[in-house]
Design a protein around this motif. Structure first.
Motif, mmCIF file in Angstrom:
data_model
loop_
_atom_site.group_PDB
_atom_site.id
_atom_site.type_symbol
_atom_site.label_atom_id
_atom_site.label_comp_id
_atom_site.label_asym_id
_atom_site.label_seq_id
_atom_site.Cartn_x
_atom_site.Cartn_y
_atom_site.Cartn_z
ATOM 1 N N ARG A 49 0.834 -1.200 0.000
ATOM 2 C CA ARG A 49 0.000 0.000 0.000
ATOM 3 C C ARG A 49 0.871 1.254 0.000
ATOM 4 O O ARG A 49 1.811 1.365 0.783
ATOM 5 N N ASP A 50 0.535 2.189 -0.908
ATOM 6 C CA ASP A 50 1.304 3.439 -0.982
ATOM 7 C C ASP A 50 0.479 4.490 -1.715
ATOM 8 O O ASP A 50 0.315 4.433 -2.934
ATOM 9 N N TYR A 51 -0.052 5.442 -0.956
ATOM 10 C CA TYR A 51 -0.838 6.537 -1.535
ATOM 11 C C TYR A 51 -0.052 7.850 -1.570
ATOM 12 O O TYR A 51 -0.617 8.901 -1.854
ATOM 13 N N SER A 52 1.239 7.780 -1.316
ATOM 14 C CA SER A 52 2.053 8.990 -1.319
ATOM 15 C C SER A 52 2.190 9.542 -2.735
ATOM 16 O O SER A 52 1.964 8.834 -3.722
ATOM 17 N N TYR A 53 2.595 10.794 -2.834
ATOM 18 C CA TYR A 53 2.807 11.414 -4.143
ATOM 19 C C TYR A 53 3.814 10.603 -4.961
ATOM 20 O O TYR A 53 3.562 10.252 -6.120
ATOM 21 N N ALA A 54 4.951 10.276 -4.335
ATOM 22 C CA ALA A 54 5.976 9.509 -5.046
ATOM 23 C C ALA A 54 5.479 8.118 -5.391
ATOM 24 O O ALA A 54 5.768 7.593 -6.474
ATOM 25 N N GLY A 55 4.728 7.500 -4.481
ATOM 26 C CA GLY A 55 4.208 6.177 -4.745
ATOM 27 C C GLY A 55 3.225 6.149 -5.907
ATOM 28 O O GLY A 55 3.229 5.225 -6.724
ATOM 29 N N VAL A 56 2.400 7.179 -5.989
ATOM 30 C CA VAL A 56 1.446 7.266 -7.101
ATOM 31 C C VAL A 56 2.177 7.434 -8.424
ATOM 32 O O VAL A 56 1.859 6.774 -9.419
ATOM 33 N N MET A 57 3.164 8.323 -8.443
ATOM 34 C CA MET A 57 3.902 8.540 -9.686
ATOM 35 C C MET A 57 4.636 7.268 -10.114
ATOM 36 O O MET A 57 4.668 6.917 -11.306
ATOM 37 N N ARG A 58 5.193 6.549 -9.158
ATOM 38 C CA ARG A 58 5.857 5.290 -9.498
ATOM 39 C C ARG A 58 4.833 4.268 -9.992
ATOM 40 O O ARG A 58 5.097 3.527 -10.952
ATOM 41 N N SER A 59 3.663 4.232 -9.355
ATOM 42 C CA SER A 59 2.635 3.290 -9.766
ATOM 43 C C SER A 59 2.216 3.520 -11.215
ATOM 44 O O SER A 59 2.037 2.565 -11.980
ATOM 45 N N VAL A 60 2.071 4.779 -11.596
ATOM 46 C CA VAL A 60 1.687 5.097 -12.974
ATOM 47 C C VAL A 60 2.775 4.643 -13.950
ATOM 48 O O VAL A 60 2.483 4.048 -14.996
ATOM 49 N N GLU A 61 4.029 4.912 -13.614
ATOM 50 C CA GLU A 61 5.131 4.469 -14.477
ATOM 51 C C GLU A 61 5.145 2.949 -14.617
ATOM 52 O O GLU A 61 5.314 2.405 -15.720
ATOM 53 N N ASP A 62 4.955 2.254 -13.495
ATOM 54 C CA ASP A 62 4.948 0.790 -13.537
ATOM 55 C C ASP A 62 3.775 0.268 -14.369
ATOM 56 O O ASP A 62 3.929 -0.692 -15.142
#
Length: 332
Positions: free
Chosen positions: A112-125
């Motif tokens: 689980r990761d709702y942080s700004y950085a986590g979201v941006m990484r999720s989109v890239e992945d």
């Protein structure tokens, strides 16, 4: 109503079809699905004119996204809308595992990761797994898992992606209508463009009408209704059937029996009533239904097109199955 009927997605520039295909099953929800069967299922939906597809990183721990990209990557990109989600990263050793996924990829799991950085990484992945250049609708998945961060950091990331055209619409994917209503009220303006609401606006549960759907209608927020078969209970309420209920509560069983009785009298399959019902509310743009085989896609499309007589909804209301405040497709 036809599966391929186009409709504007709320206040966005996107257009979607009335029927969307949910891709959780193609990630191995409850039972494994082969690559070939997944491709054939998406192909059949495309053949029927479905142009809305919904996936997520957590569906089979990346498997659903990879299969979606493989099947849709050869299609004209401007002709369909693809949704995925943020909130869980798929990483080596991810510990937020769920037993509902059959034969998941080894060595990885969700975190689980709702942080700004986590979201941006999720989109890239997600883009890498999909092999596509953009995402049309990006949902914050289950924001109640970490609401303060999901409504601040995650929304800020999605709003930035929307502002620069990397995503076409910002959304939330929820199982609880009050969570979605709170998110719409607390997110920084202009807020989400749409909501995917699962299991809270169907023949058996209209709790989405308490606050969320009127709020969406007032703000021009489009609703994608999912879970319209109540985990399959409306299709097959028998004990032991694959509807997700070990024991069906007595009151719920009574209401299911009531719907089946009205459907028999009016010669309307319960699944036809279920897939048509959400469109009675003006905020609902699409119904998203999962499938694991081409035949299941065919069946849902047939049910959506099945005639529902003018008096059916009035009969259901007279039987006490729908409160007076609930709108129906024919206005009855």
């Amino acid at each position: 109503m036809r599966a391929d009927e186009p409709v504007a997605l709320g206040r966005t520039d996107l257009r979607v079809t009335r029927l969307g295909l949910g891709l959780a099953s193609l990630g191995g929800l409850f039972a494994p699905v082969s690559d070939d069967d997944a491709a054939r299922t998406i192909d059949r939906a495309w053949h029927l004119g479905v142009r809305l597809f919904d996936t997520a990183p957590v569906y089979g721990y990346g498997r659903s996204e990879r299969r979606a990209g493989a099947a849709l990557g050869r299609r004209p990109r401007a002709e369909y809308a693809l949704c995925t989600k943020v909130g869980r990263l798929i990483v080596p050793g991810g510990g937020d595992t769920q037993p509902i996924w059959a034969d998941p990829p080894p060595g990885v799991g969700p975190r689980r990761d709702y942080s700004y950085a986590g979201v941006m990484r999720s989109v890239e992945d997600s883009l890498e797994r999909l092999g596509l250049d953009r995402i049309d609708v990006l949902h914050v998945h289950d924001p109640d898992e970490d609401f303060p961060v999901a409504v601040s950091d995650a929304y800020r990331a999605l709003a930035e992606l929307r502002a620069r055209g990397a995503v076409g619409a910002v959304s939330i994917g929820v199982n609880h209508a009050p969570v979605a209503a709170r998110y719409l009220r607390e997110a920084e303006a202009p807020g989400p463009d749409c909501v995917m609401l699962a299991g809270r606006y169907n023949l058996l549960d209209q709790s989405g009408l308490d606050e969320l759907l009127p709020l969406c209608a007032a703000r021009g927020v489009a609703v994608m209704a999912a879970g319209v078969y109540q985990s399959g209970l409306l299709a097959d309420p028998r004990p032991g059937a694959p509807h997700g209920y070990a024991t069906v509560p007595a009151e719920l069983a009574r209401r299911v029996a009531g719907w089946h009785d009205v459907c028999r009298r009016w010669d309307v399959p319960p699944t036809a009533a279920a897939v048509r019902f959400p469109f009675g509310h003006p905020a609902v743009a699409s119904v998203v239904v999962g499938a694991r085989t081409p035949d299941e896609v065919d069946g849902t499309a047939r049910m959506l097109a099945h005639p529902v007589p003018a008096g059916f909804w009035a009969a259901a209301r007279a039987a006490g199955l729908l409160p007076a405040r609930v709108p129906t497709p024919d206005g009855a």
